[in-house]
Scaffold this motif. Structure first.
Motif, short mmCIF file in Angstrom:
data_model
loop_
_atom_site.label_atom_id
_atom_site.label_comp_id
_atom_site.label_asym_id
_atom_site.label_seq_id
_atom_site.Cartn_x
_atom_site.Cartn_y
_atom_site.Cartn_z
N PRO A 215 -4.22 8.36 -4.09
CA PRO A 215 -4.79 7.50 -5.15
C PRO A 215 -4.20 6.10 -5.08
CG PRO A 215 -4.13 9.64 -6.03
CD PRO A 215 -3.57 9.57 -4.64
N LEU A 216 -5.04 5.12 -4.98
CA LEU A 216 -4.63 3.73 -4.88
C LEU A 216 -5.46 2.90 -5.85
CD1 LEU A 216 -4.55 3.45 -0.98
CD2 LEU A 216 -2.54 3.33 -2.46
N ASN B 292 -5.61 4.99 6.09
CA ASN B 292 -4.32 5.16 6.75
C ASN B 292 -3.13 5.03 5.80
OD1 ASN B 292 -4.67 5.51 9.80
ND2 ASN B 292 -6.10 3.85 9.34
N THR B 293 -3.41 4.80 4.52
CA THR B 293 -2.36 4.76 3.50
C THR B 293 -2.30 6.13 2.85
OG1 THR B 293 -2.80 2.41 3.13
CG2 THR B 293 -1.48 3.55 1.47
N ALA C 152 3.56 -0.29 10.99
CA ALA C 152 3.89 -0.32 9.57
C ALA C 152 4.16 -1.72 9.06
CB ALA C 152 5.10 0.58 9.30
N VAL C 153 4.87 -2.55 9.85
CA VAL C 153 5.24 -3.87 9.35
C VAL C 153 4.00 -4.71 9.07
CG1 VAL C 153 5.47 -5.06 11.57
CG2 VAL C 153 6.93 -5.73 9.65
N GLN C 154 2.92 -4.46 9.81
CA GLN C 154 1.66 -5.15 9.52
C GLN C 154 0.96 -4.57 8.30
OE1 GLN C 154 -0.93 -5.39 12.93
NE2 GLN C 154 0.48 -6.66 14.09
N THR C 155 0.94 -3.24 8.19
CA THR C 155 0.26 -2.64 7.05
C THR C 155 0.97 -2.98 5.74
OG1 THR C 155 1.43 -0.54 7.42
CG2 THR C 155 -0.77 -0.75 8.36
N TYR C 156 2.29 -3.19 5.79
CA TYR C 156 2.98 -3.66 4.58
C TYR C 156 2.34 -4.95 4.09
CZ TYR C 156 6.89 -0.62 6.14
OH TYR C 156 7.69 0.41 6.56
N ALA D 216 4.66 3.16 -1.37
CA ALA D 216 4.26 3.51 -0.01
C ALA D 216 5.11 2.76 1.01
CB ALA D 216 2.77 3.20 0.19
N VAL D 217 5.44 1.52 0.71
CA VAL D 217 6.31 0.75 1.60
C VAL D 217 7.72 1.36 1.62
CG1 VAL D 217 7.31 -1.52 2.09
CG2 VAL D 217 4.98 -1.35 1.19
N GLN D 218 8.23 1.68 0.45
CA GLN D 218 9.57 2.27 0.38
C GLN D 218 9.64 3.58 1.15
OE1 GLN D 218 10.49 2.68 -3.77
NE2 GLN D 218 10.31 0.49 -4.19
#
Length: 754
Positions: free
Chosen positions: A237-238, A265-266, A285-289, A301-303
């Motif tokens: 859920p986003l 992908n999240t 990941a660094v790009q999706t952040y 999600a980042v954490q």
């Protein structure tokens, strides 16, 4: 989750170290109660409670805490899943006030104790060990049936569990999944499949495996029947906060499909792709952040992904075994703090940052640089390039990661290490420019091995140096002209590195060129039928061959997180919103039309969403809070009733936005190059009448640099001759002699830092 990857019938497990949880943990909190308080305690595992170091006897679930000051300790053991506890009382409950460590009654920073995490265990019956992503049923858009088979099309890329409604009979059920129809219809070559045997089945059948697909080819044994097919779509859920719309329908579709790619992908973590890997990669990941900060702004999600990538101590290999991915991991932490201002998280992860950086520093060579050692994978990109020795792009990432360490050390109050990391970064940057800058080629060269330079010029180090602000203004111009805007330099074919290439160009004012590139590259995928964006795209490949990768017919992922970069590019460089102090306490809005007639959208911040609407004559910003500043270019002096506009340099202006509210500015946007041309030798008059996009060595009128070459009426322009055309358009044909056009315009100095 990372052991769910399969290639057809075989499991494909990660080739790096996976870390397990600590089976026994101690959760500690100090309280000062005015009166006695009853608390309820539930543990995911077996547990024991102590008050002031004395074990509570009897009931471990309903406990009375006496009035006064006390230290509470809940010890939990769970070998199968991470130990956790849920506490509920009038003033004592599960929150950020608890610490966790290996020893009883330990509070940070003693005995390895740290702040306890708190997520998802928010009711006694929602234990983390039972966590599952939610599902909802979706219906196919088309089903084609044969005697013993069905081809089901869900209309777009998705992920979930196939449901066969009212499956009847005995025998085999085979599910062949495909991101394309060709893949689903190739049982011998599709990447993912499931096979089941059922006996006297009567009723719905739900596959136990969540798969990515658009199509599924269902094969049933003779005599078996099924009424219908559905998919239990599996998702995290986003809440979508970011948005983008413009005058260009194709660009709007690019943003929408990018969002879909990122959303799929999240999941528990940010994945690279939903079909194949199901792995967490630091470079992806660094790009999706960054994409996340302009769409969902999901901190957790980042954490989770940051912690999952790092693992435990001691460190004996790079993250994902990839040298550059360890460096990206540090940069990801720095980006997180910049966007969220969450110092507590940085402090919690800082000890792991130190031990990973210690590992990296010990692997420097005699020159103080990094190169691949035994067991290292030096990735950079899928492009064919030499990867031995000291790669200039690796040193640039190393310098930036040292900067990130200095920033984190300062947040953690580790001033000595902060100074050391700053000094190391500055020293390395000086070495990079001294070693790899080639005045003759006017670019950074590729690498050095055994003391010998490889003078190959590639886009990778040059775009990173430009993006990170490591070049002098004249060097930046040379890099744009001779590398990034030079078609003779080998092009990048992965969205992964196009992310940085286009960000570097947009950072330096080449928005119209970036617009055209997005429409050509991501628009090209749309024209090939993409419903999500791909791991790689080469427009020269046609037919089923364009899906091949890794030596497999359908090896390429058609829903890859790094393909979603337009959501970042359009939010960051077109809507132009970026923090200039951690957590958007201060921020800038620097919108650019990029050749478009209008743009509008929202960018999320911790204060709320910044809303922007831009035309060539008016800019409107709705600020939710924080200290903002609107920066704009105008050919006339802008006007606003919301504050005082000041000119910072010729044609450049600023409007402070100190409070939440609506700010409207009337101005005159400078003419930007058109985003695209109808053909290689046609200029259509319109908003940019009197301008022709051109540049480079010309034998045709194809744009290379995307800048304005002025002409008057139908007079010949240097390198071109005119001929008659309809009143609404002017056509130009190349002159017989090739003529060098002027250099691209100087990039406007960047007014923000990445």
């Amino acid at each position: 989750m990372q052991v769910k990857r399969s290639e057809r019938d075989a499991l494909f497990m990660p080739f790096w170290r996976l870390y397990n949880h600590q089976p026994q943990l101690n959760f500690t909190r100090e309280v000062d109660l005015a009166q006695a308080e009853d608390i309820n305690v539930v543990a995911d595992g077996i547990h024991a409670v102590a008050i002031d170091g004395k074990l509570v006897q009897g009931d471990q679930h309903r406990i009375r805490i006496p009035a006064g000051k006390h230290t509470l300790n809940i010890q939990v053991f769970n070998a199968a899943a991470p130990p956790s506890t849920y506490v509920e009382g009038a003033t004592i409950h599960s929150d950020e006030s608890w610490s966790v460590g290996p020893r009883p009654n330990a509070m940070p920073p003693h005995y390895g104790a740290t702040q306890a995490a708190h997520w998802n265990f928010d009711r006694p019956d929602t234990r983390p060990s039972a966590f599952k992503l939610p599902t909802r049923e979706i219906r196919p858009v088309k089903t084609s049936s044969g005697p013993h088979d069905l081809l089901v099309d869900f209309g777009e890329e998705t992920i979930g569990f196939i449901k066969l409604r009212n499956l009847r009979g005995s025998g085999g059920v085979a599910l062949y999944y495909g991101e394309t129809m060709e893949e689903a219809m190739s049982p011998e070559a599709c990447e993912t499949l499931d096979k089941f045997d059922v006996s006297q089945h009567q009723g719905d059948f739900l596959s136990p495996n969540s798969r990515a697909l658009r199509y599924v080819n269902i094969q049933l044994s003779e005599g078996m029947r099924v009424d219908d097919v559905a998919l239990m779509y599996e998702y995290l859920p986003l809440t979508q906060h970011g948005s983008f719309k413009s005058s260009d329908d194709e660009l709007n579709r690019i943003w929408d499909v990018s969002l879909r790619s990122l959303q799929l992908n999240t999941r528990e973590f940010f994945l690279d792709g939903v079909k194949r890997d199901h792995w967490v990669w630091a470079g992806d990941a660094v790009q999706t952040y960054l994409m996340n900060y302009y769409t969902f702004f999901d901190r957790e999600a980042v954490q989770r992904t940051t912690w999952a990538l790092r693992g435990a101590d001691p460190v004996d290999m790079h993250i994902n075994t990839i040298l550059d991915y360890s460096l990206y991991w540090f940069i990801g932490v720095a980006d997180y703090y910049r966007y969220t201002g969450d110092a507590a998280f940085v402090k919690s992860v800082y000890p792991r940052m130190v031990t990973l950086m210690d590992f990296v520093l010990k692997r420097r060579n005699a020159n103080g640089m990094l190169e691949g050692m035994q067991g290292d994978w030096v990735f950079v990109d899928w492009a064919e390039m030499p990867k031995d020795g000291e790669l200039s792009v690796i040193q640039l990432l190393f310098a930036r990661s040292l900067q990130a360490m200095a920033e984190a050390a300062a947040i953690a109050g580790d001033d000595t290490r902060a100074a050391d990391y700053r000094a190391l970064s500055a020293e390395l940057k000086a070495k990079i420019m001294h070693t790899f800058w080639d005045p003759q080629r006017q670019a950074l060269v590729h690498s050095r091995e055994n003391g010998k330079l490889n003078t190959l010029v590639t886009r990778h180090p040059n775009m990173f140096a430009l993006l990170l602000g490591y070049l002098e203004p004249d060097q930046a111009q040379m890099v744009m002209r001779h590398v990034l805007l030079n078609d003779k330099v080998t092009k990048i074919t992965t969205p992964y590195m196009r992310f940085y290439e286009l960000a570097a160009l947009a950072e330096n004012g080449q928005h119209a060129y970036v617009t055209r590139q997005m429409k050509d590259y991501w628009g090209g995928m749309l024209r090939e039928g993409a419903t999500c964006f791909w791991e790689q795209y080469d427009p020269n490949q046609k037919g089923v061959e364009r899906y091949a990768m890794y030596g497999k017919r359908f090896g390429m992922s058609l829903c890859h997180a790094w393909g979603a970069s337009p959501v970042y590019l359009l939010g960051r460089y077109y809507l132009g919103v970026a923090p200039t102090a951690p957590g958007y306490k201060r921020y800038s809005v620097e919108p650019h039309l990029g050749g478009l007639a209008w743009i509008e959208g929202k960018v999320p911040t911790p204060y709320g969403d910044v809303a922007i609407a831009v035309t060539p004559k008016r800019i409107q910003v709705v600020s939710p809070g924080g200290q903002g500043v609107l920066r704009l270019d105008s050919t006339t002096k802008p006007r606003s009733t919301a504050g005082e506009i000041r000119e910072t340099r010729a044609g450049q202006y600023e409007l402070p936005m100190p409070d939440a509210g609506t700010y409207i500015v009337d101005y005159s946007a400078p003419v930007e190059p058109a985003a695209s041309l109808p053909s290689s030798d046609t200029f259509v008059a319109g908003p940019t009448s009197g301008q022709f996009i051109s540049g480079g060595d010309y034998t045709t009128a194809t744009s290379t640099y995307g800048y304005d070459l002025p002409f008057a009426g139908k007079q010949p322009v240097q390198g071109f001759s005119a001929f008659a055309a309809a009143p609404q358009a002017t056509r130009w044909s190349p002159m017989a002699a090739t003529t060098r056009a002027p250099a691209p315009p100087a990039a406007r100095p960047s007014r923000s830092t990445r």
